[in-house]
Scaffold this motif. Structure first.
Motif, PDB file in Angstrom:
ATOM      1  N   ARG A  47       5.940   2.655  -1.221  1.00  0.00           N
ATOM      2  CA  ARG A  47       4.846   3.298  -0.500  1.00  0.00           C
ATOM      3  C   ARG A  47       5.058   3.046   0.989  1.00  0.00           C
ATOM      4  N   ILE A  48       4.718   4.023   1.799  1.00  0.00           N
ATOM      5  CA  ILE A  48       4.832   3.933   3.247  1.00  0.00           C
ATOM      6  C   ILE A  48       3.419   4.020   3.810  1.00  0.00           C
ATOM      7  N   ILE A  49       2.959   2.921   4.394  1.00  0.00           N
ATOM      8  CA  ILE A  49       1.578   2.817   4.859  1.00  0.00           C
ATOM      9  C   ILE A  49       1.586   2.782   6.378  1.00  0.00           C
ATOM     10  N   SER A  50       1.019   3.808   6.991  1.00  0.00           N
ATOM     11  CA  SER A  50       0.921   3.855   8.447  1.00  0.00           C
ATOM     12  C   SER A  50      -0.458   3.405   8.890  1.00  0.00           C
ATOM     13  N   THR A  51      -0.502   2.692  10.001  1.00  0.00           N
ATOM     14  CA  THR A  51      -1.779   2.270  10.558  1.00  0.00           C
ATOM     15  C   THR A  51      -1.970   2.935  11.922  1.00  0.00           C
ATOM     16  N   GLU A  55      -9.590   8.211  13.440  1.00  0.00           N
ATOM     17  CA  GLU A  55     -10.552   8.317  12.334  1.00  0.00           C
ATOM     18  C   GLU A  55     -10.046   9.360  11.343  1.00  0.00           C
ATOM     19  N   PHE A  56      -8.949   9.029  10.666  1.00  0.00           N
ATOM     20  CA  PHE A  56      -8.316   9.952   9.728  1.00  0.00           C
ATOM     21  C   PHE A  56      -8.547   9.482   8.301  1.00  0.00           C
ATOM     22  N   ASP A  57      -8.718  10.442   7.398  1.00  0.00           N
ATOM     23  CA  ASP A  57      -8.528  10.123   5.988  1.00  0.00           C
ATOM     24  C   ASP A  57      -7.083  10.495   5.646  1.00  0.00           C
ATOM     25  N   ARG A  58      -6.703  10.334   4.386  1.00  0.00           N
ATOM     26  CA  ARG A  58      -5.304  10.554   4.024  1.00  0.00           C
ATOM     27  C   ARG A  58      -4.891  12.014   4.264  1.00  0.00           C
ATOM     28  N   ASN A  59      -5.749  12.957   3.933  1.00  0.00           N
ATOM     29  CA  ASN A  59      -5.384  14.360   4.110  1.00  0.00           C
ATOM     30  C   ASN A  59      -5.177  14.711   5.582  1.00  0.00           C
ATOM     31  N   ALA A  60      -6.047  14.192   6.446  1.00  0.00           N
ATOM     32  CA  ALA A  60      -5.877  14.439   7.878  1.00  0.00           C
ATOM     33  C   ALA A  60      -4.571  13.834   8.375  1.00  0.00           C
ATOM     34  N   ASP A  81      10.500  20.569  -2.302  1.00  0.00           N
ATOM     35  CA  ASP A  81      10.240  19.601  -3.366  1.00  0.00           C
ATOM     36  C   ASP A  81      10.395  18.175  -2.859  1.00  0.00           C
ATOM     37  N   ALA A  82      11.479  17.912  -2.090  1.00  0.00           N
ATOM     38  CA  ALA A  82      11.696  16.566  -1.574  1.00  0.00           C
ATOM     39  C   ALA A  82      10.599  16.183  -0.587  1.00  0.00           C
ATOM     40  N   TRP A  83      10.175  17.134   0.236  1.00  0.00           N
ATOM     41  CA  TRP A  83       9.123  16.846   1.212  1.00  0.00           C
ATOM     42  C   TRP A  83       7.802  16.547   0.511  1.00  0.00           C
ATOM     43  N   ARG A  84       7.470  17.330  -0.522  1.00  0.00           N
ATOM     44  CA  ARG A  84       6.224  17.065  -1.253  1.00  0.00           C
ATOM     45  C   ARG A  84       6.261  15.692  -1.923  1.00  0.00           C
ATOM     46  N   SER A  85       7.399  15.345  -2.514  1.00  0.00           N
ATOM     47  CA  SER A  85       7.486  14.037  -3.176  1.00  0.00           C
ATOM     48  C   SER A  85       7.471  12.907  -2.149  1.00  0.00           C
ATOM     49  N   PHE A  86       8.016  13.165  -0.964  1.00  0.00           N
ATOM     50  CA  PHE A  86       7.967  12.152   0.093  1.00  0.00           C
ATOM     51  C   PHE A  86       6.533  11.938   0.572  1.00  0.00           C
ATOM     52  N   LEU A  87       5.787  13.030   0.753  1.00  0.00           N
ATOM     53  CA  LEU A  87       4.405  12.902   1.204  1.00  0.00           C
ATOM     54  C   LEU A  87       3.563  12.098   0.222  1.00  0.00           C
ATOM     55  N   GLN A  88       3.939  12.123  -1.053  1.00  0.00           N
ATOM     56  CA  GLN A  88       3.193  11.344  -2.039  1.00  0.00           C
ATOM     57  C   GLN A  88       3.346   9.835  -1.822  1.00  0.00           C
ATOM     58  N   LEU A  89       4.380   9.433  -1.075  1.00  0.00           N
ATOM     59  CA  LEU A  89       4.578   8.001  -0.790  1.00  0.00           C
ATOM     60  C   LEU A  89       3.691   7.509   0.339  1.00  0.00           C
ATOM     61  N   LEU A  90       3.118   8.436   1.131  1.00  0.00           N
ATOM     62  CA  LEU A  90       2.457   8.067   2.382  1.00  0.00           C
ATOM     63  C   LEU A  90       0.984   7.726   2.178  1.00  0.00           C
ATOM     64  N   GLU A  91       0.565   6.691   2.893  1.00  0.00           N
ATOM     65  CA  GLU A  91      -0.841   6.292   2.951  1.00  0.00           C
ATOM     66  C   GLU A  91      -1.195   6.054   4.417  1.00  0.00           C
ATOM     67  N   PHE A  92      -2.496   6.047   4.709  1.00  0.00           N
ATOM     68  CA  PHE A  92      -2.954   5.761   6.062  1.00  0.00           C
ATOM     69  C   PHE A  92      -4.103   4.773   6.010  1.00  0.00           C
ATOM     70  N   VAL A  93      -4.030   3.766   6.873  1.00  0.00           N
ATOM     71  CA  VAL A  93      -5.114   2.789   6.999  1.00  0.00           C
ATOM     72  C   VAL A  93      -5.559   2.773   8.450  1.00  0.00           C
ATOM     73  N   ARG A  94      -6.837   3.029   8.684  1.00  0.00           N
ATOM     74  CA  ARG A  94      -7.343   2.988  10.050  1.00  0.00           C
ATOM     75  C   ARG A  94      -7.494   1.540  10.475  1.00  0.00           C
ATOM     76  N   LEU A  95      -6.825   1.181  11.592  1.00  0.00           N
ATOM     77  CA  LEU A  95      -6.867  -0.186  12.118  1.00  0.00           C
ATOM     78  C   LEU A  95      -6.762  -0.161  13.626  1.00  0.00           C
ATOM     79  N   ASP A  96      -7.555  -0.985  14.276  1.00  0.00           N
ATOM     80  CA  ASP A  96      -7.337  -1.331  15.666  1.00  0.00           C
ATOM     81  C   ASP A  96      -6.926  -2.799  15.657  1.00  0.00           C
ATOM     82  N   VAL A  97      -5.635  -3.047  15.800  1.00  0.00           N
ATOM     83  CA  VAL A  97      -5.135  -4.419  15.598  1.00  0.00           C
ATOM     84  C   VAL A  97      -5.682  -5.388  16.629  1.00  0.00           C
TER      85      VAL A  97
END
Length: 487
Positions: A47-51, A55-60, A81-97
């Motif tokens: 999984r690839i988790i971007s921070t 103020e985004f949800d995953r779809n945004a 097909d590869a791009w769609r399967s790659f997007l399934q790996l992505l998550e987003f977490v809102r953070l101000d470190v």
């Protein structure tokens, strides 16, 4: 600080990108990870988790990736097909470190997963991020951290960052990335030097008369002006990219290809660089700054006209210098380093000039140098050995010809981009092509007196027109030794 373990390919992988909405993530990291995914070089349970602070949800977030990252994947490598399967790996977490604890990230990251934390943020945030990762219980023996340059702006700040990160991560868990070390031709330089008996006996004084290393950029500072004006060409390019290339050219054969054996030899080179005196800085270094000119067939502004550049800025956009590696192998051989923005064209190369024959049996050598080894890093990757040959016809008139190795046509295998190759190395726990702490600090120990000397001398950078090869003073630097820059 945890005790590191060897990467386990059977464990799930959480690749967590701090600064995951930034330019680097969109242009380089996500396209590189897509390519690694496309070619099966990521663990199955990745999984690839971007921070980010948005103020985004995953779809945004996925829509943002679609808009800002997809275009950096070449058409020949893109499939729906590869791009769609790659997007399934992505998550987003809102953070101000700077403001938030990392509880939200701890909830998303899987227990028992191997975690790679990629810090694509300003270095000023590295300490805060690592402290909060530890407080959230996210740092364990399977964790690794990737530190993007610049690592400090001087020796003291580099030491401070190293100390702060080292409180939570062992040295073997820290990957200080320099994308130049991921380039195929740079890595091939090791093989070229140490895998060919025809070259290694010649790779020393007095057989080599000089070495040039050029990293020229056609672009200006663009949107990076805010950062760049606080850094300049010396901090941005010489302290890391050019010194790493110098190390590979000048290092002794390592005892093995283990990470520490290779990095030990690079460290010896950095510690053998001749220190600069104030008189040496005035004589053997050239600072430049581009002014208005023509680049890419259009007029472009000078550095002081760029947006967000202070009118009284003293920052350099060009550096050329002469230095020496004070070892038996390189005694009295000058190393010329050059880098700049808004130069005539994008070009990175290493030029090894061999000494001419001791007795001039043939007419004068055209160009002054009989034999050169030219290692081109970008925009094309190639190795060219320039030798003298007789021109057809009567007499013994010579002409320089090149024995070319076009690395892109010589091999049928796909050539991965630098970030893709280095990210795969991180995932697989390979440290060879990443800087060790003592390497980083040795580089700063050599560079810092030059920067301080410029401050003492208080001389403005020499102007050069955009779209040229830099100020005339850089050509004089070589001319007084009987050499010239190889364009």
């Amino acid at each position: 600080m945890t005790s590191p373990s060897q990467p386990d390919s059977n464990l799930p992988l959480d690749m967590i990108i701090f600064g995951g909405m930034g330019d680097l993530a969109m242009r380089k990291l996500l396209p590189a990870l897509y390519m690694a995914h496309l070619h099966g070089n990521l663990p199955p349970a990745t999984r690839i988790i971007s921070t980010g602070r948005q103020e985004f949800d995953r779809n945004a977030y996925l829509n943002f990736v679609e808009e800002h990252s997809r275009s950096f994947i070449s058409g020949g490598n893109f499939t729906d097909d590869a791009w769609r399967s790659f997007l399934q790996l992505l998550e987003f977490v809102r953070l101000d470190v700077q403001q938030d604890e990392l509880a939200a990230l701890a909830k998303v990251s899987r227990p028992g997963a191997e975690r790679v934390f990629y810090l694509a943020t300003a270095p000023s945030l590295f300490t805060t991020i690592c402290d909060k990762l530890a407080q959230a219980g996210l740092v364990d023996s399977n964790a690794r951290v990737v530190l993007e340059k610049p690592l400090g702006r001087d020796l003291a700040s580099a030491v401070e960052i190293n100390e702060a990160v080292g409180k939570h991560f062992a040295e073997s868990q820290i990957y200080r990335i320099d994308h130049y070390l991921g380039k195929e031709t740079v890595q091939n330089l090791m093989v070229l030097r140490f895998g060919n008996s025809i070259l290694e006996p010649l790779w020393r004084a007095p057989n080599i008369s000089s070495v040039q290393i050029t990293v020229a950029e056609e672009v200006g500072v663009g949107s990076r002006a805010g950062f760049y004006d606080s850094a300049g060409a010396m901090r941005d390019m010489v302290q890391n990219h050019l010194l790493q290339l110098l190390c590979i050219v000048a290092m002794e054969p390592p005892a093995s290809l283990s990470p520490d054996a290779v990095r030990d030899e690079k460290l010896k080179v950095l510690r053998s660089l001749r220190p600069f005196t104030l008189a040496g800085i005035a004589r053997d270094t050239v600072r430049g700054r581009y002014i208005r000119g023509v680049s890419g067939n259009q007029e472009v502004p000078g550095y002081l006209e760029e947006k967000n550049v202070p009118a009284d800025s003293s920052t350099e956009t060009f550096v050329a210098l002469r230095t020496y590696v004070d070892t038996w192998r390189w005694s009295k051989v000058p190393f010329y380093l050059r880098t700049g923005k808004r130069m005539a064209r994008r070009s990175s190369k290493i030029v090894v000039e061999f000494a001419n024959p001791p007795f001039p049996l043939f007419p004068e050598t055209p160009g002054g140098v009989a034999n050169r080894l030219v290692i081109e890093l970008q925009p094309e990757e190639a190795v060219k050995l320039q030798v003298m040959a007789k021109q057809p016809g009567s007499g013994m008139k010579m002409q320089q010809v090149a024995l070319n190795l076009d690395l892109q046509s010589a091999f049928s295998e796909r050539r991965a981009e630098a970030y893709e190759r280095l990210l795969i190395d991180v995932v697989r726990g390979r440290l060879t092509h990443f800087m060790r702490r003592d390497e980083l600090e040795a580089a700063w120990q050599w560079v810092e007196p030059i920067i301080n000397g410029w401050g003492t001398l208080a001389e403005k950078p020499y102007p050069y027109a955009a779209g040229t090869w830099g100020p005339s003073e850089s050509f004089a630097l070589l001319a007084r030794d009987g050499f010239g820059w190889v364009e």
